[in-house]
Design an enzyme around this catalytic site. Sequence first.
Site, PDB file in Angstrom:
ATOM      1  N   LYS A  81      52.502 -19.147 -11.110  1.00  0.00           N
ATOM      2  CA  LYS A  81      53.334 -20.240 -10.571  1.00  0.00           C
ATOM      3  C   LYS A  81      52.481 -21.501 -10.415  1.00  0.00           C
ATOM      4  CE  LYS A  81      54.047 -20.493  -5.990  1.00  0.00           C
ATOM      5  NZ  LYS A  81      53.632 -21.761  -5.343  1.00  0.00           N
ATOM      6  N   ASN A  82      51.289 -21.351  -9.856  1.00  0.00           N
ATOM      7  CA  ASN A  82      50.482 -22.518  -9.520  1.00  0.00           C
ATOM      8  C   ASN A  82      49.723 -23.116 -10.698  1.00  0.00           C
ATOM      9  OD1 ASN A  82      51.504 -22.240  -7.004  1.00  0.00           O
ATOM     10  ND2 ASN A  82      49.647 -21.407  -6.073  1.00  0.00           N
ATOM     11  N   CYS A 107      55.362 -28.543   6.255  1.00  0.00           N
ATOM     12  CA  CYS A 107      56.087 -27.322   5.915  1.00  0.00           C
ATOM     13  C   CYS A 107      55.601 -26.223   6.858  1.00  0.00           C
ATOM     14  CB  CYS A 107      55.840 -26.947   4.466  1.00  0.00           C
ATOM     15  SG  CYS A 107      54.141 -26.461   4.213  1.00  0.00           S
ATOM     16  N   ASP A 167      46.059 -17.998  -0.206  1.00  0.00           N
ATOM     17  CA  ASP A 167      47.362 -17.446  -0.612  1.00  0.00           C
ATOM     18  C   ASP A 167      47.390 -15.921  -0.571  1.00  0.00           C
ATOM     19  OD1 ASP A 167      48.084 -19.959  -3.163  1.00  0.00           O
ATOM     20  OD2 ASP A 167      48.119 -20.002  -0.983  1.00  0.00           O
ATOM     21  N   ASP A 197      47.043 -37.784   1.365  1.00  0.00           N
ATOM     22  CA  ASP A 197      46.130 -38.935   1.460  1.00  0.00           C
ATOM     23  C   ASP A 197      45.053 -38.923   0.378  1.00  0.00           C
ATOM     24  OD1 ASP A 197      45.346 -36.606   3.041  1.00  0.00           O
ATOM     25  OD2 ASP A 197      43.568 -37.760   3.543  1.00  0.00           O
ATOM     26  N   ARG A 249      60.783 -18.126  -4.346  1.00  0.00           N
ATOM     27  CA  ARG A 249      60.116 -19.346  -4.807  1.00  0.00           C
ATOM     28  C   ARG A 249      58.856 -19.015  -5.602  1.00  0.00           C
ATOM     29  NH1 ARG A 249      58.170 -22.832  -0.809  1.00  0.00           N
ATOM     30  NH2 ARG A 249      57.804 -24.144  -2.619  1.00  0.00           N
ATOM     31  N   ARG A 272      50.274 -30.810   5.446  1.00  0.00           N
ATOM     32  CA  ARG A 272      50.185 -31.012   3.990  1.00  0.00           C
ATOM     33  C   ARG A 272      50.219 -32.491   3.590  1.00  0.00           C
ATOM     34  NH1 ARG A 272      52.112 -26.240   1.677  1.00  0.00           N
ATOM     35  NH2 ARG A 272      51.057 -26.813  -0.270  1.00  0.00           N
ATOM     36  N   PRO A 273      49.333 -33.326   4.079  1.00  0.00           N
ATOM     37  CA  PRO A 273      49.329 -34.734   3.678  1.00  0.00           C
ATOM     38  C   PRO A 273      48.967 -34.889   2.202  1.00  0.00           C
ATOM     39  CG  PRO A 273      47.314 -34.214   4.854  1.00  0.00           C
ATOM     40  CD  PRO A 273      48.192 -32.988   4.940  1.00  0.00           C
TER      41      PRO A 273
HETATM   42  C1  EPZ Z   1      47.982 -25.580  -3.834  1.00  0.00           C
HETATM   43  O1  EPZ Z   1      48.636 -26.367  -2.845  1.00  0.00           O
HETATM   44  C2  EPZ Z   1      48.857 -24.352  -4.039  1.00  0.00           C
HETATM   45  N1  EPZ Z   1      50.179 -24.760  -4.512  1.00  0.00           N
HETATM   46  C3  EPZ Z   1      49.002 -23.589  -2.717  1.00  0.00           C
HETATM   47  O2  EPZ Z   1      49.753 -22.412  -2.979  1.00  0.00           O
HETATM   48  C4  EPZ Z   1      47.602 -23.188  -2.247  1.00  0.00           C
HETATM   49  O3  EPZ Z   1      47.705 -22.547  -1.000  1.00  0.00           O
HETATM   50  C5  EPZ Z   1      46.717 -24.435  -2.116  1.00  0.00           C
HETATM   51  O4  EPZ Z   1      46.689 -25.149  -3.377  1.00  0.00           O
HETATM   52  C6  EPZ Z   1      45.283 -24.080  -1.735  1.00  0.00           C
HETATM   53  O5  EPZ Z   1      44.742 -23.225  -2.692  1.00  0.00           O
HETATM   54  C7  EPZ Z   1      50.322 -25.104  -5.818  1.00  0.00           C
HETATM   55  O6  EPZ Z   1      49.372 -25.090  -6.596  1.00  0.00           O
HETATM   56  C8  EPZ Z   1      51.692 -25.502  -6.263  1.00  0.00           C
HETATM   57  P1  EPZ Z   1      45.569 -28.448  -1.376  1.00  0.00           P
HETATM   58  P2  EPZ Z   1      48.105 -27.876  -2.546  1.00  0.00           P
HETATM   59  O7  EPZ Z   1      45.867 -29.838  -1.736  1.00  0.00           O
HETATM   60  O8  EPZ Z   1      47.639 -28.507  -3.799  1.00  0.00           O
HETATM   61  C9  EPZ Z   1      44.655 -30.603   2.721  1.00  0.00           C
HETATM   62  C10 EPZ Z   1      51.405 -20.780  -2.612  1.00  0.00           C
HETATM   63  O9  EPZ Z   1      51.603 -19.983  -1.691  1.00  0.00           O
HETATM   64  N2  EPZ Z   1      44.947 -31.842   1.989  1.00  0.00           N
HETATM   65  O10 EPZ Z   1      44.395 -27.753  -1.995  1.00  0.00           O
HETATM   66  O11 EPZ Z   1      49.124 -28.555  -1.738  1.00  0.00           O
HETATM   67  C11 EPZ Z   1      45.914 -29.795   2.969  1.00  0.00           C
HETATM   68  O12 EPZ Z   1      46.571 -30.256   4.134  1.00  0.00           O
HETATM   69  C12 EPZ Z   1      51.026 -22.216  -2.301  1.00  0.00           C
HETATM   70  O13 EPZ Z   1      51.482 -20.503  -3.840  1.00  0.00           O
HETATM   71  C13 EPZ Z   1      44.726 -33.071   2.609  1.00  0.00           C
HETATM   72  O14 EPZ Z   1      44.288 -33.131   3.755  1.00  0.00           O
HETATM   73  O15 EPZ Z   1      46.843 -27.524  -1.621  1.00  0.00           O
HETATM   74  C14 EPZ Z   1      45.394 -28.396   3.131  1.00  0.00           C
HETATM   75  O16 EPZ Z   1      44.948 -28.221   4.467  1.00  0.00           O
HETATM   76  C15 EPZ Z   1      50.957 -22.483  -0.799  1.00  0.00           C
HETATM   77  N3  EPZ Z   1      45.014 -34.213   1.935  1.00  0.00           N
HETATM   78  C16 EPZ Z   1      44.189 -28.360   2.186  1.00  0.00           C
HETATM   79  O17 EPZ Z   1      43.853 -29.733   1.908  1.00  0.00           O
HETATM   80  C17 EPZ Z   1      45.510 -34.202   0.656  1.00  0.00           C
HETATM   81  O18 EPZ Z   1      45.739 -35.292   0.082  1.00  0.00           O
HETATM   82  C18 EPZ Z   1      44.469 -27.656   0.868  1.00  0.00           C
HETATM   83  O19 EPZ Z   1      45.492 -28.367   0.222  1.00  0.00           O
HETATM   84  C19 EPZ Z   1      45.741 -32.944   0.044  1.00  0.00           C
HETATM   85  C20 EPZ Z   1      45.446 -31.779   0.723  1.00  0.00           C
END
Ligand code: EPZ
Length: 426
Positions: free
Chosen positions: A22-23, A116, A305, A124, A397, A121-122
């Site tokens: 999926k990811n 969520c 995950d 930034d 999902r 999940r910002p």
């Molecule tokens: C991806 O989400 C995955 N989703 C998530 O899988 C997975 O848990 C996550 O990466 C971490 O491995 C998809 O690939 C579609 P991140 P993503 O940006 O990209 C913080 C599942 O169950 N952050 O690596 O949204 C954020 O708040 C899903 O399949 C910022 O602060 O994850 C979090 O604490 C859930 N600012 C951390 O980084 C930003 O601009 C990791 O987020 C972006 C992220």
Amino acid sequence: MQTVKVYGGHRLHGEITVSGSKNAGLPALAATILAPGISRLESVPDLADVHTMIELLRSLGCKVKREDKAIIVDAHNITSTEAPYNLVRRMRASVLIMGALLSRTGQAKVAMPGGCAIGTRPIDLHIKGFKALGIEISNNYGCIEGKASGKTAGATVYLDFPSVGATENLMMLATTTPGITVIENAAREPEIVDLATMLNSMGARINGAGTTTIRIIGVDQLYPTNHRIIPDRIEAGTFMVAAAITKGNVVIKNTLEHHLCPIVAKISEIGAKIKNYGEVMQVVGPMQIQSTDIHTLPYPGFPTDMQAQMMALLTLGSGVSVISETVFENRFRHVNELGRMGAKIRTDGSKAIVKGVDRLYGVKVQASDLRAGAALILAGLAAGGVTEVNGINHIDRGYENLEDKLRKIGARVARTGTVKKQVIGE
Ligand code: EPZ
């Protein structure tokens, strides 16, 4: 609300085949926007988040059709550069179309994804990267709008956190941004490598994917491609836990061993016997689950995950396990539900202390997010009696035909209830 009833106490045995990731599939679908033409993606799983991304691509003017496990996207004409709120609220990964739209058309407008179940999940870091490459960003009425200024150019971007989504969005934008872009402290997940492989097959010039430093040399034009999505390492891990928690013996096909190192290490630590045969893995569950500690980290650390699924397993451990969730700030929503099944878990900030018990009891529980739902089903497989997992829409999902696959290896699971409208996405 849809429910899955799990009749516990059956050892799982037999073979299942893991679906495409999926990811990896979601960013790959977004990347088809980058090239005017027809791209073909193989091994894309048929699940709710993919349906949402397809709906989003169609809203932007793409023609999309599925041929069995392949999805064909005709991105000749982009007629809109806006991702509507009703789709973004359903699935946060909608934000991944921003980098591709900015690259292809020079503009993009995406509703701000809300928080969520697992955290705020910002985005930034996505915005920091866009601005560094010369994108003018405005934030109004809950929408983020980006416009390529006359001076877009490659730049070095340091990610304060190795964000998967920010790395993917920036890679896609940088493919056609003049000059050299360097992403420092980039995410290293296998899904990043898979996206870079696809982008390079479209004519991009990306080096270093899978390391902390990714270099992209901007090119003038990208071309459509055919790309096969990697197997889903989290689905593979989920079935490894299913074998372990039921003292089962399961052969899991379509696995990539080098994507599963942290999961294999931890499931071996709890006493399971794991044999690797190339793209096939056999997992034999232990008679008594041993406790161990889990510390989630960005790849190659233990994946967040898989945290909920491992917690379900460790509720039946021989001693005490400490689980530290360092990636998301609110990813313990499954703790109370597991507690209702008889688990002994105490949380303290980002840590959950799990004291193993002899048995779990089948009761009604509520899934709060995708992986929590999977964890509750896994717990139900080992529990005495019937576990009714509500909120199964969350699971739809991210897992393709989960119940069918479980039934195929001896689980007694049945879905009931009416189809509910889409859940608000993680
Ligand atoms: C991806 O989400 C995955 N989703 C998530 O899988 C997975 O848990 C996550 O990466 C971490 O491995 C998809 O690939 C579609 P991140 P993503 O940006 O990209 C913080 C599942 O169950 N952050 O690596 O949204 C954020 O708040 C899903 O399949 C910022 O602060 O994850 C979090 O604490 C859930 N600012 C951390 O980084 C930003 O601009 C990791 O987020 C972006 C992220």
